[in-house]
Design a protein around this motif. Sequence first.
Motif, PDB file in Angstrom:
ATOM      1  N   GLY A 100      40.199  21.919  60.234  1.00 32.32           N
ATOM      2  CA  GLY A 100      40.847  21.113  61.263  1.00 32.32           C
ATOM      3  C   GLY A 100      42.169  21.698  61.725  1.00 32.32           C
ATOM      4  O   GLY A 100      43.100  20.966  62.077  1.00 32.32           O
ATOM      5  N   ILE A 101      42.248  23.024  61.748  1.00 34.02           N
ATOM      6  CA  ILE A 101      43.471  23.703  62.203  1.00 34.02           C
ATOM      7  C   ILE A 101      43.201  24.229  63.611  1.00 34.02           C
ATOM      8  O   ILE A 101      42.218  24.944  63.836  1.00 34.02           O
ATOM      9  N   SER A 102      44.062  23.873  64.555  1.00 33.46           N
ATOM     10  CA  SER A 102      43.723  24.185  65.939  1.00 33.46           C
ATOM     11  C   SER A 102      44.152  25.589  66.366  1.00 33.46           C
ATOM     12  O   SER A 102      43.446  26.257  67.110  1.00 33.46           O
ATOM     13  N   ARG A 103      45.328  26.045  65.904  1.00 36.72           N
ATOM     14  CA  ARG A 103      45.832  27.356  66.326  1.00 36.72           C
ATOM     15  C   ARG A 103      46.454  28.080  65.135  1.00 36.72           C
ATOM     16  O   ARG A 103      46.837  27.438  64.150  1.00 36.72           O
ATOM     17  N   ALA A 104      46.604  29.397  65.275  1.00 32.35           N
ATOM     18  CA  ALA A 104      47.208  30.136  64.164  1.00 32.35           C
ATOM     19  C   ALA A 104      47.909  31.399  64.644  1.00 32.35           C
ATOM     20  O   ALA A 104      47.468  32.034  65.608  1.00 32.35           O
ATOM     21  N   ILE A 105      48.990  31.711  63.968  1.00 34.05           N
ATOM     22  CA  ILE A 105      49.601  33.038  64.112  1.00 34.05           C
ATOM     23  C   ILE A 105      48.994  33.901  63.010  1.00 34.05           C
ATOM     24  O   ILE A 105      49.005  33.524  61.836  1.00 34.05           O
ATOM     25  N   VAL A 106      48.461  35.041  63.410  1.00 31.13           N
ATOM     26  CA  VAL A 106      47.636  35.844  62.513  1.00 31.13           C
ATOM     27  C   VAL A 106      48.219  37.247  62.382  1.00 31.13           C
ATOM     28  O   VAL A 106      48.786  37.776  63.341  1.00 31.13           O
ATOM     29  N   TRP A 107      48.090  37.822  61.204  1.00 28.53           N
ATOM     30  CA  TRP A 107      48.334  39.258  61.051  1.00 28.53           C
ATOM     31  C   TRP A 107      47.160  39.859  60.302  1.00 28.53           C
ATOM     32  O   TRP A 107      46.291  39.130  59.804  1.00 28.53           O
ATOM     33  N   HIS A 108      47.094  41.184  60.232  1.00 30.12           N
ATOM     34  CA  HIS A 108      45.979  41.862  59.581  1.00 30.12           C
ATOM     35  C   HIS A 108      46.498  42.555  58.326  1.00 30.12           C
ATOM     36  O   HIS A 108      47.525  43.229  58.365  1.00 30.12           O
ATOM     37  N   ILE A 109      45.755  42.393  57.223  1.00 32.82           N
ATOM     38  CA  ILE A 109      46.227  42.934  55.942  1.00 32.82           C
ATOM     39  C   ILE A 109      46.406  44.461  55.990  1.00 32.82           C
ATOM     40  O   ILE A 109      47.225  45.022  55.252  1.00 32.82           O
ATOM     41  N   PHE A 110      45.703  45.124  56.892  1.00 32.43           N
ATOM     42  CA  PHE A 110      45.835  46.589  56.994  1.00 32.43           C
ATOM     43  C   PHE A 110      47.225  46.983  57.511  1.00 32.43           C
ATOM     44  O   PHE A 110      47.691  48.098  57.261  1.00 32.43           O
ATOM     45  N   GLN A 111      47.883  46.058  58.206  1.00 31.01           N
ATOM     46  CA  GLN A 111      49.263  46.323  58.651  1.00 31.01           C
ATOM     47  C   GLN A 111      50.173  46.579  57.437  1.00 31.01           C
ATOM     48  O   GLN A 111      51.117  47.352  57.522  1.00 31.01           O
ATOM     49  N   TYR A 112      49.847  45.899  56.332  1.00 32.85           N
ATOM     50  CA  TYR A 112      50.642  46.024  55.113  1.00 32.85           C
ATOM     51  C   TYR A 112      50.076  47.101  54.190  1.00 32.85           C
ATOM     52  O   TYR A 112      50.789  47.988  53.727  1.00 32.85           O
ATOM     53  N   GLU A 113      48.765  47.049  53.967  1.00 36.88           N
ATOM     54  CA  GLU A 113      48.171  47.892  52.927  1.00 36.88           C
ATOM     55  C   GLU A 113      47.851  49.309  53.392  1.00 36.88           C
ATOM     56  O   GLU A 113      47.773  50.221  52.562  1.00 36.88           O
ATOM     57  N   GLY A 114      47.580  49.459  54.668  1.00 35.60           N
ATOM     58  CA  GLY A 114      47.135  50.764  55.140  1.00 35.60           C
ATOM     59  C   GLY A 114      48.119  51.350  56.118  1.00 35.60           C
ATOM     60  O   GLY A 114      49.129  51.937  55.740  1.00 35.60           O
ATOM     61  N   SER A 115      47.837  51.159  57.399  1.00 34.59           N
ATOM     62  CA  SER A 115      48.676  51.719  58.451  1.00 34.59           C
ATOM     63  C   SER A 115      49.195  50.599  59.350  1.00 34.59           C
ATOM     64  O   SER A 115      48.395  49.916  60.004  1.00 34.59           O
ATOM     65  N   PRO A 116      50.510  50.407  59.398  1.00 38.37           N
ATOM     66  CA  PRO A 116      51.031  49.410  60.337  1.00 38.37           C
ATOM     67  C   PRO A 116      50.618  49.710  61.780  1.00 38.37           C
ATOM     68  O   PRO A 116      50.327  48.782  62.546  1.00 38.37           O
ATOM     69  N   VAL A 117      50.554  50.975  62.128  1.00 41.88           N
ATOM     70  CA  VAL A 117      50.217  51.345  63.510  1.00 41.88           C
ATOM     71  C   VAL A 117      48.785  50.938  63.837  1.00 41.88           C
ATOM     72  O   VAL A 117      48.522  50.208  64.800  1.00 41.88           O
ATOM     73  N   GLU A 118      47.843  51.375  62.996  1.00 42.62           N
ATOM     74  CA  GLU A 118      46.446  51.046  63.238  1.00 42.62           C
ATOM     75  C   GLU A 118      46.175  49.559  62.990  1.00 42.62           C
ATOM     76  O   GLU A 118      45.379  48.929  63.698  1.00 42.62           O
ATOM     77  N   GLY A 119      46.847  49.002  61.985  1.00 44.59           N
ATOM     78  CA  GLY A 119      46.688  47.566  61.696  1.00 44.59           C
ATOM     79  C   GLY A 119      47.095  46.728  62.888  1.00 44.59           C
ATOM     80  O   GLY A 119      46.405  45.755  63.245  1.00 44.59           O
ATOM     81  N   ASN A 120      48.211  47.078  63.514  1.00 37.40           N
ATOM     82  CA  ASN A 120      48.652  46.341  64.709  1.00 37.40           C
ATOM     83  C   ASN A 120      47.606  46.423  65.819  1.00 37.40           C
ATOM     84  O   ASN A 120      47.345  45.450  66.531  1.00 37.40           O
ATOM     85  N   ARG A 121      47.020  47.607  65.953  1.00 33.20           N
ATOM     86  CA  ARG A 121      46.018  47.791  67.015  1.00 33.20           C
ATOM     87  C   ARG A 121      44.774  46.925  66.749  1.00 33.20           C
ATOM     88  O   ARG A 121      44.275  46.225  67.638  1.00 33.20           O
TER      89      ARG A 121
END
Lengths: 267, 253
Positions: B38-59
Amino acid sequence: MNSLWGKFLENGRVKECPVYDMHAHMGSFNRIYLPFGDFNPEITKSRLERAGIKMLIFCSHWTLFSPDIGNRANIEVVRQLPDKLRAYCGLNPNYPEIIEKDVEDFEKYRDVFVGFKLLSDYHQKPVSHENYSPAWKYADKKGLIVLLHTWGGSQFDGPEQVRIVAEKYPGAKILMGHSCHGAWDETIQLMKDFPNVYAELCAVVDDRGGLEQIMDACGSKQIVFGTDWPWFNHHYYIGAVIDSGISDQDAHNIFHRNAEKLLEGLI
Amino acid sequence: MEKIEFFDANVFIGRPHNGMFGAVNNSEGLFEEMDKQGISRAIVWHIFQYEGSPVEGNRILAEEISKSDRFYGCWTILPPQTQEIITEDFFKQMKENKIVCLNVFPDWHRFVMDAVTFGDFFQQISERNIPLFLTMGRSCISWDSLYRLMRDFPRLTCVLCDIGIWGVDRYTWPLLEKFENFYLESSQLSLEEGGVEATVKRFGSERIIFGTGFPVRYPKASILQLVHADISQQDKINIASKNLERILKKEKL
């Protein structure tokens, strides 16, 4: 979907599913600000009723961290709110003479105590240490509950230590507080090997995965609910347990049925 | 009585390299989970931004969140000097990709988060009211460095996430008292008995932002706590969604 979720969400508590918190504390504490740390009977009662907590079994921080205060901190609090509270008689193995005296006096306080509490990681002596033995023998003989703080990898209260006391004292009902946190495979093996050993959920449901693993392997009949209250919030933990995907029957076992069986004859 | 709408500020997608129970690998998986909760919206990030490559994770993140208007993105930043992420058209890129906030993992990504590294950039995001999300949960920042950051950039909009299992009011209340744009994400504040109520009583409900910490934590835990917190309905609505909406409305990209 667990049908209890909608009811808890709507009312905050569910009459047909009372909750027993089998792992709690009382009193302010040095390393953390606890908004509800100081005991006040009206406020404590109100906080418990909000979440449908039928009974809370605790051991005061002050008992565990001051041999000078000892178990009177538990006795005084329970007697101010006897409908809602019971205590574990706190044991500090660094003061074996106090343990001997507390065991000797245990019957005087049957209106207060349902068993014993060991905090071995903090007191730095293993749960199998001989200084605890008067209490272990008494719990074994009388079928008392013994709540251990347990943590995976600990030399004082990790799975190996739990195994020693579970083998030696089959009459005691041993609650693994925090379920040997992180060492879930060993926790499961202990539950399978010893019918008198229970997983307790405080800190287990801080993250997803641990409860699911224990449930898959052992079912719900050896799991009890606990929160370290007044550290952690009852609604938060109730929501977490339900969100693990358990059935209504499993939720009833964890929230109250298992505790009711454990406490039979003790309250 | 106005209904509580949940806008989750603390969610990641992607499966961690060492495995994690219940992690979802894409936005479809998250969509399903949000509907269940029942959650309508979310701000999301991708774990690869932290664990792998911030550049590719952002993409990857930008691609995933483009699939639904219920998602907004949080990009990871690195020191502007290396120009890996912060380039001349950075804010334009943010806007084009529905990125509404930034996060930073200084110790893990091996740089110092202070005025020497980020002076001009943090001035700019302070002026643009772009929220910086910090986590206490991934061994990335110390309390000392957080205090230094807020002293150096007192107008910075900062949301502190994953505040820890043990209550941290002794650390966070001085920051709430001193810096008006400092906020707490709720997924672990909700865990603390009386944590939300005590914070609201002392600082008002405007300083807490709802988050679940999914997939690490159980969404129903923070939902049930907030719904039954001993605060007013308006306070609950503020925390659940209004505060975050208000912060994002002030943003100038």
